[in-house]
Scaffold this active site. Structure first.
Site, PDB file in Angstrom:
ATOM      1  CE  LYS A  59      57.437  92.562 -26.888  1.00  0.00           C
ATOM      2  NZ  LYS A  59      56.570  92.811 -25.477  1.00  0.00           N
ATOM      3  CE  LYS A  76      45.946  81.656 -22.131  1.00  0.00           C
ATOM      4  NZ  LYS A  76      47.229  81.081 -22.297  1.00  0.00           N
ATOM      5  CE  LYS A  81      52.155  85.536 -14.544  1.00  0.00           C
ATOM      6  NZ  LYS A  81      53.342  85.195 -14.766  1.00  0.00           N
TER       7      LYS A  81
END
Ligand code: TRP
Length: 330
Positions: A111, A194, A197
């Site tokens: 991040k 993967k 979302k």
């Protein structure tokens, strides 16, 4: 009885990867273990959330979890912020965890690399300590999580051991329960990543609420591997993924499915995956719609969960406050 705890963030819609990687295990675990499942809204706000969307997403996730089969008299399903003891324990653990170990968490490092460290919230930095509190406050033995959470579990174990060494035995040191590879569902458009979302390819992700037409379409345009055999093998990630999805949807084993597709083609496979998946999702979607039509009932179920959870959390906190030397309130 073994105690299990896991958490899921109320951000974005639940997809098939979440179901297969985590939620289906939550459902089976509730029959075998004393299970706690937490909708982690406090974790969600470590990145900016729009308040009304967060509230709706929390209710929505609760409906989804109930719809896939969590039963409030079999498990303890609750919203993290309903049990404020999580944040109380997080503070205590903040004073046991070190800056250095949090600094090394890859989730934080990724991040910080993406958006400059100065712009990352303190909550995001501290995220793993709150997660440790979620787990330790229930004295959980096992924590079913994905591979991406392994480091956070290792930190949780270190914090528990350090606390126990400093203040006397207080916490169970939990074991991660990480599903074997192969239980992982991949993006239908990019079988090297993967299912997620936030994928760049919404076509590659099947949401649990996708209509039959949408499911049929997404399976139809799913990427396949070169060759023609229908086998679950490492050099056939796309076909393995489709077989895994079919296996979960129908309850048939991979090897039975391989047998049934011998001498048949990819088009047949896709047709069966789409049909199987639609049939599998239909009852879940019916329950989900029914539950969302009655938000007061969802609230009632969550209240039962919060009450059960809080009793355990309060007992742990009483012990912790005593151990660290706080003067009891009269
Ligand atoms: N960090 C977890 C995730 O992103 C969610 C989580 C929060 C969690 N608290 C937890 C998982 C406690 C397991 C146990 O998947």
């Amino acid at each position: 009885m073994t105690r299990v705890l896991s958490g899921i963030q109320p951000t974005g819609e639940v997809h098939l990867g979440n179901y297969i990687g985590a939620l289906q295990h939550w459902v089976t675990d509730q029959y075998e273990h004393e299970s706690y499942y937490c909708i982690v809204d406090l974790h969600a706000i470590t990145t900016p959330q729009e308040p009304e969307r967060l509230r709706a997403a929390t209710l929505d996730l609760a409906a989804t979890l109930l719809a896939v089969g969590l039963e409030p008299d079999r498990c303890t399903l609750f919203v993290q912020s309903h049990v404020p003891e999580h944040t109380e324990l997080a503070w205590i653990l903040n004073c046991v965890a070190t800056f250095g170990e949090l600094r090394r968490m890859t989730q934080f490092k990724d991040k910080a690399a993406k958006q400059r460290e100065a712009g990352v919230s303190v909550g995001y930095f501290d995220y793993p300590v709150l997660q440790a509190a979620d787990i330790l406050i229930y004295q959980a033995d096992r924590v079913p999580v994905g591979e991406d959470q392994r480091q956070h579990l290792e930190l949780t174990r270190n914090i528990a051991q350090r606390f126990n060494a400093r203040f006397g035995d207080t916490f169970i040191v939990p074991e991660p329960a990480i599903p074997k590879v192969g239980a992982k569902i991949l993006d239908l458009q990019n079988p090297l990543a993967k299912m997620s979302k936030s994928a760049d390819s919404p076509q590659g992700t099947i949401k649990l609420t996708d209509s039959r037409d949408v499911v049929a379409k997404k399976i139809k345009v799913a990427v396949t591997d070169s060759g023609r055999e229908i086998l679950a093998s490492p050099d056939k990630p796309a076909i393995t993924n489709l077989l895994t999805i079919l296996s979960v949807a129908t309850g048939k084993s991979l090897s039975d499915l391989e047998d049934s597709f011998r001498d048949r083609g990819y088009a047949d496979l896709k047709r069966e995956v789409a049909e199987g998946l639609i049939a599998f999702l239909e009852p879940i979607q019916e329950r989900y719609a029914e539950l969302l039509g009655d938000p007061a009932e969802i609230g009632r179920q969550l209240e039962i969960g919060a009450t059960k959870a809080q009793k355990v959390a309060q007992a742990t906190m009483a012990g912790v406050y005593d151990r660290v030397g706080f003067l009891p309130r009269k």
